[in-house]
Motif scaffolding. Structure first.
Motif, mmCIF file in Angstrom:
data_model
loop_
_atom_site.group_PDB
_atom_site.id
_atom_site.type_symbol
_atom_site.label_atom_id
_atom_site.label_comp_id
_atom_site.label_asym_id
_atom_site.label_seq_id
_atom_site.Cartn_x
_atom_site.Cartn_y
_atom_site.Cartn_z
ATOM 1 N N SER A 28 0.345 -1.455 0.261
ATOM 2 C CA SER A 28 0.325 0.279 0.061
ATOM 3 C C SER A 28 0.899 1.385 -0.159
ATOM 4 N N HIS B 248 -2.940 3.204 5.797
ATOM 5 C CA HIS B 248 -2.131 2.067 5.610
ATOM 6 C C HIS B 248 -1.105 2.714 4.470
ATOM 7 N N GLY C 132 -7.062 6.313 10.323
ATOM 8 C CA GLY C 132 -7.301 4.781 11.022
ATOM 9 C C GLY C 132 -8.741 3.934 9.631
ATOM 10 N N VAL D 153 -10.737 3.040 7.630
ATOM 11 C CA VAL D 153 -11.230 3.424 6.483
ATOM 12 C C VAL D 153 -11.943 4.940 6.280
ATOM 13 N N ASP E 200 -8.700 3.378 -3.430
ATOM 14 C CA ASP E 200 -9.448 3.408 -3.869
ATOM 15 C C ASP E 200 -10.254 2.751 -3.512
ATOM 16 N N ALA E 201 -10.342 1.345 -2.344
ATOM 17 C CA ALA E 201 -11.882 0.377 -1.823
ATOM 18 C C ALA E 201 -12.186 1.105 -0.718
ATOM 19 N N GLU E 202 -11.776 2.643 0.349
ATOM 20 C CA GLU E 202 -12.158 3.158 0.927
ATOM 21 C C GLU E 202 -13.484 3.832 0.431
ATOM 22 N N GLU F 43 -16.954 3.177 1.416
ATOM 23 C CA GLU F 43 -17.773 3.081 2.278
ATOM 24 C C GLU F 43 -18.843 4.320 2.523
ATOM 25 N N ASP G 23 -6.046 6.466 -5.078
ATOM 26 C CA ASP G 23 -4.851 6.223 -4.998
ATOM 27 C C ASP G 23 -5.382 4.260 -5.800
ATOM 28 N N GLN H 75 -6.788 -2.885 -5.905
ATOM 29 C CA GLN H 75 -6.796 -3.813 -5.217
ATOM 30 C C GLN H 75 -7.777 -2.797 -3.412
ATOM 31 N N SER H 76 -7.632 -3.848 -3.471
ATOM 32 C CA SER H 76 -8.526 -3.712 -1.211
ATOM 33 C C SER H 76 -7.442 -4.402 -0.476
ATOM 34 N N LEU H 77 -8.260 -5.386 0.536
ATOM 35 C CA LEU H 77 -7.665 -5.977 1.687
ATOM 36 C C LEU H 77 -7.679 -7.678 1.142
ATOM 37 N N HIS I 170 -1.572 -7.394 0.365
ATOM 38 C CA HIS I 170 -1.951 -6.592 0.967
ATOM 39 C C HIS I 170 -1.111 -5.822 2.110
HETATM 40 C C1 LIG Z 1 -13.535 1.298 8.664
HETATM 41 C C2 LIG Z 1 -12.484 0.006 8.169
HETATM 42 N N1 LIG Z 1 -12.654 -1.337 7.973
HETATM 43 C C3 LIG Z 1 -11.745 -1.939 7.755
HETATM 44 C C4 LIG Z 1 -10.546 -1.857 7.805
HETATM 45 C C5 LIG Z 1 -9.250 -2.896 7.464
HETATM 46 N N2 LIG Z 1 -8.318 -2.495 6.124
HETATM 47 C C6 LIG Z 1 -7.426 -1.769 5.945
HETATM 48 S S1 LIG Z 1 -6.628 -1.411 4.608
HETATM 49 C C7 LIG Z 1 -8.382 -2.188 4.054
HETATM 50 C C8 LIG Z 1 -8.062 -2.116 2.207
HETATM 51 C C9 LIG Z 1 -7.719 -0.641 1.776
HETATM 52 O O1 LIG Z 1 -8.111 -1.211 0.426
HETATM 53 P P1 LIG Z 1 -7.385 0.621 -0.772
HETATM 54 O O2 LIG Z 1 -8.272 1.643 -0.076
HETATM 55 O O3 LIG Z 1 -8.205 0.058 -1.748
HETATM 56 O O4 LIG Z 1 -6.144 0.782 -0.371
HETATM 57 P P2 LIG Z 1 -4.719 -0.270 -0.749
HETATM 58 O O5 LIG Z 1 -3.995 -0.646 0.180
HETATM 59 O O6 LIG Z 1 -4.585 -1.112 -1.798
HETATM 60 O O7 LIG Z 1 -3.817 1.228 -0.817
HETATM 61 C C10 LIG Z 1 -8.951 -2.535 4.967
HETATM 62 C C11 LIG Z 1 -10.665 -2.940 4.811
HETATM 63 C C12 LIG Z 1 -9.863 -0.501 8.067
HETATM 64 N N3 LIG Z 1 -8.946 -0.278 8.113
HETATM 65 N N4 LIG Z 1 -10.807 -0.065 8.129
#
Ligand SMILES: Cc1ncc(C[n+]2csc(CCOP(=O)(O)OP(=O)(O)O)c2C)c(N)n1
Ligand SMILES: [Mg+2]
Length: 790
Positions: free
Chosen positions: A60, A87, A134, A136, A174-176, A179, A202, A206-208, A350
């Motif tokens: 990340s 992250h 923290g 997301v 991108d996976a944020e 939410e 970004d 990819q997500s987690l 991840h």
């Molecule tokens: C509210 C919340 N749910 C779950 C998580 C666990 N988590 C941390 S990073 C992540 C995936 C993030 O994917 P993305 O935003 O695309 O970031 P990338 O690592 O691909 O840059 C998850 C599910 C978290 N930090 N916060």
């Protein structure tokens, strides 16, 4: 003459002045190196005492090294503020290190106690962090409300209007965007016409767990544009753009455009050979493509095919610097998760960490000599002095500390107690605040209220009538102009002091977070008061936690509450919120019963939220009108109200029984006490205004010795005496009191869902009425006698 840089880039050393791009490209490599090494050191080189994986998100981080280097080392101005995707903390720490704001020691202790935090934290990493992240999504929403607060301060002339406004920037994964709070914020921001907002996505697909759906981002541009945002897509870097411009290049573009996310990611991982195989299979009929394949060996082909916009410093700088107006802008930056690292593109990367062998290869490729891993400029092939000079000239480096200190706003020694034989705490709240709006000009000027569509029903009407609703533009109250009678004026203007929000409670808490950080972020202190219905605290709970985690200061007024709101029905009846108040760090919870208690608490809270070591304050209020005590408010009583408890009827020394109550059940406790006093004249009646404060004080007393406040109060009873606790909330709110002085406790309260009814019916069914208290007292006395006899 061309000088080689790690990664095969070159520069013409004969050129007159070394250009910015050259330094930034060197430093983005260093940022990638330092972030990767910081994580490697924490996981593989630092001794472990608990065998837990330390972790730290190398993939990340690699994804945003270019974007963040561009922002922090060139684009950002001192007034800009950033929420970094959680992250990417290692990249953030590496950049602060290069800027001289983070120590090597803290990097070496990344994720260790006292070291650089796992996720950027305002309170733990210090003033280098603008917004903690923290959970997301919340950091992204936070930037929007920070922008709203910046506008509020500028339009109220609390900050200089001629100083350039800062851009509030979110660097989001991108996976944020999964939410929902982001979209709630987007809608609210549109209503308020927010400006100076950048969301940089970004887009590494990819997500987690895996690769994200192809369909999602097809819709994102349209969605942002619908809300008045500009969308800038950074899809291809300059190498790819040059390839597309060659004969048959359009077929390469079409091929990549049509390539599913999963295949693209898998090929990124496989490298040159994988790309060649697929391109040959699909595009070999085009001579131009064959030429490209022939000219590129495997590493060069991999470099070409992964040359996405978000990793191309030149394209990134161009895109950021092209924005010169204040229209909210969303940058969709195509990137690769783990870019430049051996697990780039792999769907499982991840939590992936490079092993020692991979790290050694990476280190050799980066030309970082052994033993110089932490050196800021080692292996870049550029004189340290040159790079240090470049960094010293970066706008953020020249700015010094960007945290502002602000003087406290004076609060009067007392706030008048509203008159009335019977009053509810909610009504009292409205009247006290209405009084402040009229009589306390200096204080009132700094108070800002906000509510998610429950302004009127939480009794903010008096305040709003006097202070108006905030809006960028003057908007008349049409009902008033049309002479339609209404108790509340709904006039909007830039001078208004109430921020009316839509119903989303998450937005309320993000708004309070931003308002509560107005001092340190923008240099003008505000005293925010947010109101909502008590049960809906849970709806925004993570955003509340987020606000408190970064030490934002505000007063939360939650009303109506409990089953005491009666006819309104079960779904509105809060049960566990006092437990949230008891357990939530950064928040001091109170539940006054009487108007005079509230006047004392509100005054105190306005000071508490301004103290360096203070906290935010939660006042749980009720709509139930109850008879008010006729009493003078002497300093000792005021102090006890703030401390959390006082004897409404002091027990006789060595008494057998006390009833301890909290909040709107006061009349039942008073009635039960009066009935019991006929048989047990020495019984005590303890008024509790803050279970949370008492509990904390008790724990401190246990640690430091001494009886503590609750201990001192209960000392008046006989050792092992009976104690009945009662509140319109979960019984655990008060049942712990039995442990303070080893009383035999029978706790009353609500631990089932509520339902419609009137107060007598509901209090009877849920067993918090006077009869239930009397019954509990009898049982408690019996048990106490048995325990004593043993
Ligand atoms: C509210 C919340 N749910 C779950 C998580 C666990 N988590 C941390 S990073 C992540 C995936 C993030 O994917 P993305 O935003 O695309 O970031 P990338 O690592 O691909 O840059 C998850 C599910 C978290 N930090 N916060
Ligand atoms: Mg992602």
């Amino acid at each position: 003459m061309l000088r080689a840089l790690p990664g095969g880039r070159t520069r013409d050393t004969e050129a007159a002045a070394p250009d910015k791009l050259f330094y930034l490209q060197a430093l983005e490599k260093k940022v990638l190196w330092l972030s990767t090494w910081m994580i490697h050191n924490a996981n593989h080189l630092r001794p472990s005492r608990d065998r837990l994986k330390v972790g730290g998100h190398q993939a990340s981080s690699a994804s945003v090294a270019t974007l963040m280097t561009a922002l922090y080392l060139d684009v950002m101005r001192p007034q800009d503020r950033v929420a970094v995707k959680p992250h990417a903390a290692p990249v953030f720490h590496a950049l602060q290190y290069l800027l001289g704001r983070q120590s090597r020691d803290k990097l070496e202790r990344f994720r260790a106690y006292g070291g650089a935090q796992s996720y950027p934290s305002r309170s733990k990493d210090g003033d280098i962090v603008d917004f903690s992240t923290g959970s997301v999504g919340l950091g992204v929403g936070m930037t929007l409300f920070a922008s709203l607060v910046q506008d509020y301060l500028r339009l109220h002339r609390l900050t200089p209007g001629d100083a350039p406004p800062g851009r509030m920037i979110a660097l989001a994964g991108d996976a944020e965007l999964d939410e929902g709070n982001i979209f709630e914020a987007l809608l609210e921001g549109w209503k308020h016409d927010v400006r100076n907002l950048w969301w940089v996505i970004d887009y590494n697909r990819q997500s987690l767990d895996a690769v994200v759906s192809d369909r999602l981002f097809g819709r994102i541009d349209a969605l942002f544009e619908m809300f008045g945002w500009r969308v800038v897509t950074l899809k291809y870097g300059r190498l790819l753009q040059a390839a597309f411009a060659r004969p048959d290049g359009e077929h390469l573009r079409e091929w990549i455009d049509a390539c599913p996310n999963s295949l693209y990611s898998a090929l990124v991982y496989k490298g040159g050979e994988g790309w060649r195989e697929h391109l040959r299979r699909d595009l070999n009929r085009y001579p131009g493509i064959r030429a490209i394949l022939e000219e590129h060996d495997d590493p060069a082909l991999a470099r070409l095919m992964t040359n996405l916009g978000g990793h191309d410093m030149g394209s990134v700088l161009e895109a950021f610097h092209a924005i010169t107006d204040d229209q909210p802008t969303c940058f969709i930056a195509y990137t690769i998760k783990g870019y430049g690292l051996p697990f780039a593109g792999h769907k499982d990367n991840h939590a992936g960490l490079m092993n020692r062998q991979q790290m050694a290869t990476f280190q050799a490729g980066m030309a970082v000599p052994e033993g110089q891993e932490w050196e800021p400029f080692a292996g870049l092939g550029i004189a340290a002095g040159e790079l240090a000079g470049f960094l010293a000239d970066v706008p953020l480096a020249r700015a010094g500390s960007r945290q502002r200190r602000t003087a406290a706003i004076a609060v009067p020694a007392e706030l008048p107690v509203p008159r009335g034989r019977t009053l509810s705490t909610q009504e009292a709240f409205g009247r006290i605040l209405g009084g402040v709006a009229t009589d306390q000009a200096a204080l009132a000027g700094r108070i800002v209220t906000t509510s998610p569509d429950v302004t009127v029903s939480t009794n903010l009407g008096g305040w709003v009538n006097r202070r108006g609703i905030f809006d960028r533009a003057e908007r008349a109250d049409i009902f008033r102009e049309e002479k339609v009678v209404s108790a509340t004026r709904w006039t909007m203007a830039p001078q208004g002091q109430h921020i009316e929000l839509g119903i989303a409670e998450s937005n309320l808490f993000l708004n309070l977070a931003a308002l509560g950080l107005a001092g340190p972020l923008f240099g003008a202190r505000l005293l925010p008061i947010g109101t909502l219905y008590d049960p809906f605290i849970k709806r925004g709970l993570d955003a509340l936690n987020y606000a408190l985690y970064q030490d934002a200061r505000f007063i939360l007024v939650a009303t109506p509450s409990g089953i005491t709101l009666a006819p309104e029905g079960g779904a509105h009846q809060s049960v566990v919120e006092p437990l949230i108040g008891l357990g939530q760090p950064g928040l001091l919870a109170f539940e006054p019963a009487y108007a005079d208690e509230l006047a004392v608490l509100l005054r105190w809270a306005l000071e508490e939220i301004q103290r360096d070591d203070g906290e935010s304050v939660y006042l749980r209020l009720s709509t139930r009108p109850i008879e008010q005590p006729l009493r003078p408010l002497d300093p000792a009583l005021s102090e006890a109200i703030v401390a959390g408890a006082y004897w409404l009827h002091e027990p006789a020394p060595g008494a057998e029984l006390a009833i301890a109550y909290c909040g709107a059940v006061a009349p039942e406790a008073v009635a039960a006490h009066a009935a019991i006093a006929e048989d047990l004249p020495g019984a005590g009646l303890l008024a509790i205004t803050s279970p949370a404060r008492l509990h904390r004080d008790w724990r401190e007393a246990l640690a430091n010795g001494g009886p503590g406040i609750a201990g001192r109060l209960l000392e008046r009873l006989r050792p092992g005496a009976a104690l009945v606790t009662v509140a319109d909330s979960h019984p655990a709110t008060l049942s712990w009191l039995g442990g303070v002085a080893r009383n035999v406790v029978v706790p009353l309260g609500v631990d089932h869902f509520g339902q419609s009814g009137d107060i007598p019916d509901l209090y009877r069914v849920y067993r918090i009425d006077a009869d239930a208290i009397i019954d509990a007292a009898a049982r408690a006395c019996l048990r106490a006698a048995r325990v004593t006899a043993r």
